[in-house]
Write a protein that holds these residues in place. Sequence first.
Motif, PDB file in Angstrom:
ATOM      1  N   ALA A  21      15.228  50.610 -43.737  1.00  8.11           N
ATOM      2  CA  ALA A  21      14.753  51.947 -43.375  1.00  8.11           C
ATOM      3  C   ALA A  21      15.911  52.939 -43.336  1.00  8.11           C
ATOM      4  O   ALA A  21      15.791  54.053 -43.859  1.00  8.11           O
ATOM      5  CB  ALA A  21      14.038  51.906 -42.030  1.00  8.11           C
ATOM      6  N   SER A  27      10.859  55.611 -42.528  1.00  7.28           N
ATOM      7  CA  SER A  27      10.622  54.986 -41.225  1.00  7.28           C
ATOM      8  C   SER A  27      10.497  53.466 -41.354  1.00  7.28           C
ATOM      9  O   SER A  27      10.217  52.939 -42.434  1.00  7.28           O
ATOM     10  CB  SER A  27       9.349  55.542 -40.591  1.00  7.28           C
ATOM     11  OG  SER A  27       8.212  55.088 -41.306  1.00  7.28           O
ATOM     12  N   ARG A  28      10.685  52.781 -40.238  1.00  7.45           N
ATOM     13  CA  ARG A  28      10.510  51.322 -40.227  1.00  7.45           C
ATOM     14  C   ARG A  28       9.074  50.957 -40.545  1.00  7.45           C
ATOM     15  O   ARG A  28       8.811  49.951 -41.187  1.00  7.45           O
ATOM     16  CB  ARG A  28      10.919  50.757 -38.878  1.00  7.45           C
ATOM     17  CG  ARG A  28      12.401  50.867 -38.640  1.00  7.45           C
ATOM     18  CD  ARG A  28      12.821  50.243 -37.351  1.00  7.45           C
ATOM     19  NE  ARG A  28      11.890  50.598 -36.286  1.00  7.45           N
ATOM     20  CZ  ARG A  28      12.098  50.401 -35.005  1.00  7.45           C
ATOM     21  NH1 ARG A  28      13.205  49.835 -34.604  1.00  7.45           N
ATOM     22  NH2 ARG A  28      11.210  50.751 -34.115  1.00  7.45           N
TER      23      ARG A  28
END
Length: 57
Positions: A21, A27-28
Amino acid sequence: MNQRIISEIRNDTCNTNVALACEIGVSRATISWHMRRLKEIGLVKETKKRKKTLFMR
Protein backbone atom coordinates in the motif's frame (compact mmCIF):
# COMPACT_ATOMS: atom_id res chain seq x y z
CA MET A 1 -2.83 -2.34 -10.54
CA ASN A 2 -2.55 -6.14 -10.48
CA GLN A 3 0.58 -6.08 -12.62
CA ARG A 4 2.19 -3.54 -10.30
CA ILE A 5 1.38 -5.64 -7.23
CA ILE A 6 2.81 -8.79 -8.83
CA SER A 7 5.89 -6.87 -9.95
CA GLU A 8 6.56 -5.57 -6.42
CA ILE A 9 6.18 -9.06 -4.97
CA ARG A 10 8.31 -10.68 -7.68
CA ASN A 11 11.13 -8.17 -7.20
CA ASP A 12 11.03 -8.69 -3.40
CA THR A 13 10.40 -4.97 -3.00
CA CYS A 14 7.26 -5.50 -0.93
CA ASN A 15 5.62 -8.59 0.47
CA THR A 16 3.09 -7.32 3.01
CA ASN A 17 -0.21 -5.52 2.65
CA VAL A 18 1.12 -2.40 4.40
CA ALA A 19 4.35 -2.27 2.38
CA LEU A 20 2.48 -2.73 -0.90
CA ALA A 21 0.00 0.00 0.00
CA CYS A 22 2.80 2.44 0.85
CA GLU A 23 4.85 1.62 -2.23
CA ILE A 24 1.96 1.81 -4.68
CA GLY A 25 0.21 4.72 -2.96
CA VAL A 26 -3.20 3.23 -2.30
CA SER A 27 -5.06 2.15 0.83
CA ARG A 28 -4.51 -1.19 2.55
CA ALA A 29 -8.15 -2.02 1.79
CA THR A 30 -7.49 -1.59 -1.93
CA ILE A 31 -4.46 -3.88 -1.74
CA SER A 32 -6.49 -6.44 0.23
CA TRP A 33 -9.22 -6.41 -2.42
CA HIS A 34 -6.73 -7.00 -5.23
CA MET A 35 -4.82 -9.64 -3.24
CA ARG A 36 -8.00 -11.65 -2.66
CA ARG A 37 -8.61 -11.71 -6.40
CA LEU A 38 -5.00 -12.60 -7.20
CA LYS A 39 -5.08 -15.44 -4.65
CA GLU A 40 -8.35 -16.78 -6.05
CA ILE A 41 -6.88 -17.13 -9.54
CA GLY A 42 -3.60 -18.55 -8.23
CA LEU A 43 -1.20 -15.73 -9.13
CA VAL A 44 -0.03 -15.13 -5.57
CA LYS A 45 0.16 -17.16 -2.40
CA GLU A 46 0.13 -16.04 1.20
CA THR A 47 1.97 -17.25 4.25
CA LYS A 48 1.17 -16.23 7.80
CA LYS A 49 4.19 -15.38 9.93
CA ARG A 50 3.30 -14.31 13.45
CA LYS A 51 0.98 -11.33 13.01
CA LYS A 52 2.01 -10.61 9.42
CA THR A 53 0.71 -12.06 6.20
CA LEU A 54 3.44 -12.39 3.60
CA PHE A 55 2.69 -12.64 -0.09
CA MET A 56 4.78 -14.45 -2.67
CA ARG A 57 4.53 -15.40 -6.27
